[in-house]
Design an enzyme around this catalytic site. Structure first.
Site, PDB file in Angstrom:
ATOM      1  N   GLY A   1     -25.382 -18.148  11.511  1.00 19.69           N
ATOM      2  CA  GLY A   1     -25.518 -19.567  11.833  1.00 19.69           C
ATOM      3  C   GLY A   1     -25.234 -19.893  13.284  1.00 19.69           C
TER       4      GLY A   1
ATOM      5  N   GLU B   1     -11.488 -19.803  11.115  1.00 16.29           N
ATOM      6  CA  GLU B   1     -10.677 -19.764   9.899  1.00 16.29           C
ATOM      7  C   GLU B   1      -9.218 -19.448  10.214  1.00 16.29           C
ATOM      8  OE1 GLU B   1     -13.350 -17.806   6.575  1.00 16.29           O
ATOM      9  OE2 GLU B   1     -14.016 -17.183   8.565  1.00 16.29           O
TER      10      GLU B   1
ATOM     11  N   GLY C   1     -22.415 -12.508   4.153  1.00 15.44           N
ATOM     12  CA  GLY C   1     -22.212 -13.368   2.996  1.00 15.44           C
ATOM     13  C   GLY C   1     -22.533 -14.779   3.446  1.00 15.44           C
TER      14      GLY C   1
ATOM     15  N   ASP D   1     -28.896  -6.502   7.915  1.00 13.48           N
ATOM     16  CA  ASP D   1     -28.654  -7.252   9.147  1.00 13.48           C
ATOM     17  C   ASP D   1     -29.910  -8.034   9.529  1.00 13.48           C
ATOM     18  OD1 ASP D   1     -28.327  -7.997  11.924  1.00 13.48           O
ATOM     19  OD2 ASP D   1     -26.696  -6.550  12.036  1.00 13.48           O
TER      20      ASP D   1
ATOM     21  N   ASP E   1      -9.462 -19.337  -0.033  1.00  8.60           N
ATOM     22  CA  ASP E   1     -10.883 -19.607   0.229  1.00  8.60           C
ATOM     23  C   ASP E   1     -11.462 -20.621  -0.760  1.00  8.60           C
ATOM     24  OD1 ASP E   1     -10.847 -17.764   2.251  1.00  8.60           O
ATOM     25  OD2 ASP E   1     -12.588 -16.645   1.539  1.00  8.60           O
TER      26      ASP E   1
ATOM     27  N   GLY F   1     -21.618 -15.811  11.611  1.00  9.39           N
ATOM     28  CA  GLY F   1     -22.343 -14.899  12.494  1.00  9.39           C
ATOM     29  C   GLY F   1     -23.809 -15.217  12.679  1.00  9.39           C
TER      30      GLY F   1
END
EC number: 2.7.2.1
Length: 397
Positions: A333, A384, A212, A283, A148, A331
């Site tokens: 974006g 990813e 995140g 959330d 990452d 998620g």
């Protein structure tokens, strides 16, 4: 060649099988609650119904054994034998300063991954458990580590150094590393294709907004800055992470609340951010709903969130000396219409103009800028796993 992609968490194993002849995904799955009573494996093979298996598994080796059994199962498997798997790609969160690209795993690579346990205690140890489990079960194929942190290793000292005594960098390698690099890499390259320009000639700001969240500034094919730092705690306001704060607040609250360092770490990583501010949830969907119903704390939380993202956009445009496009991914974006609209609101002076009607989409690859916007605004679903599969294939072939 078929590549098995593995992402091992502390109590979970996510996996995909990718056929590299056409980059098709043959199966995806998740082993959840590894080492905890109530373990489940959800397996979704291409063109077949999802299968759920409930079986308590003591560790990652047992979890991977079950995954391999499922992959070759006559009824719901996706391959006839394990001989079809040519290589295994592993997501590794932290590679320190040692790796600017993906590598074939050997003893030296494993040593460096273990060296990073101290600075990535939640992620690198389970990543290593996944690697060692797979190596035991598949000793005759190449295993590749995809980090990452690797994509961000092009940052210069002006952006990766902290204004601390220099010897803490020399002794302990305290510096900005950045995370979500594999996601930023994927969407930045796709953005260049959508712009119709060579990647090495683009100025791109990527916004990986999920529970995140991080941003990156990319110029001439290289990351010049990113919002996460020594750990994923720095930067944007996140689901449960505070993001940027005055460091003195840590010591003040440790004293006032009687916290030790471990408790303080948990406080700023797990109890802060949008959850702490809103008192509603981590959330953003719940917080948007609460704000719409008049919840003042939810409204404040959203305003703080937007303000922080806008601040980084301005910061990065200054460092890039302009920008060709903004890229929303992950998620939030990809799916949160209101979040994107509010982030881009009142940025006309910077040449950023969103078409609010075009923006009313979720999970699609699309340009939502107005025709006269100087800066394109792209939504690009991240992938990813495909980056990991591609890197693994290229190193193993």
């Amino acid at each position: 060649m078929k590549v098995l992609v593995v992402n091992a968490g502390s109590s979970s194993i996510k996996y995909q099988v990718v056929d590299m002849t056409d980059e098709s995904v043959l199966a995806v799955g998740l082993v959840d609650r590894v080492g905890i009573p109530g373990t489940t494996l959800d397996h979704s093979p291409l063109g077949k119904d999802k299968v759920t298996i409930k079986k308590d598994l003591p560790d990652h080796t047992a979890g991977m054994e079950l995954v391999l059994q499922v992959l070759v199962n006559e009824e719901y498997g996706c391959i006839k034998s394990m001989d079809e798997i040519g290589a295994v790609g592993h997501r590794v969160v932290h590679g320190g300063e040692g790796f600017a690209e993906s590598v074939v795993i050997d003893d030296e690579v494993k040593r460096v991954i273990k060296e990073c346990f101290e600075i990535a205690p939640l992620h690198n140890p389970p990543n290593m458990m996944g690697i060692e489990a797979c190596q035991r079960l598949m000793p005759n194929v190449k295993h590749v580590a995809v980090f990452d942190t690797a994509f961000h290793q092009t940052m210069g000292p002006a952006n990766f150094m902290y204004a601390l005594p220099y010897d803490v960098y020399e002794k302990f390698r305290v510096r900005r590393y950045g995370f979500h690099g594999t996601s930023h890499f994927y969407v930045a390259h796709r953005a260049a294709e959508m712009l119709g320009k060579p990647y090495e000639e683009c100025k791109i700001i990527t916004l990986h907004l999920g529970n995140g969240a991080s941003m990156a500034a990319i110029k001439d094919g290289k990351v010049i800055d990113t919002s996460m730092g020594f750990t994923p705690l720095e930067g944007l306001v996140m689901g449960t992470r505070s993001g940027d704060i005055d460091p003195a607040i840590v010591f003040f609250l440790m004293d006032k609340l009687g916290m030790n360092s471990s408790e303080a770490n948990n406080y700023f990583n797990k109890k802060s951010g949008m959850l702490g501010l809103s008192g509603v949830s981590n959330d953003l969907r719940d917080i948007l709903e609460a704000a719409g119903s008049g919840n003042e704390r939810a409204k404040i939380a959203l305003d703080v969130y937007y303000n922080k993202v806008k601040g980084y956009i301005g910061n990065y445009i200054a460092k890039l000396n302009g920008v060709d496009c903004l890229v929303f991914t992950a998620g939030v974006g990809e799916n949160a219409i209101d979040i994107r609209e509010n982030v881009c609101a009142n940025l006309d002076y910077l040449g950023i103009k969103m078409d609010v009607e075009k923006n009313k989409v979720r999970g699609k690859e699309v340009d939502v800028a107005t025709a006269d916007s100087k800066v394109r605004i792209f939504l690009i679903p991240t992938n990813e796993e495909l980056v990991i599969a591609r890197d693994t294939f290229n190193l193993a072939k």
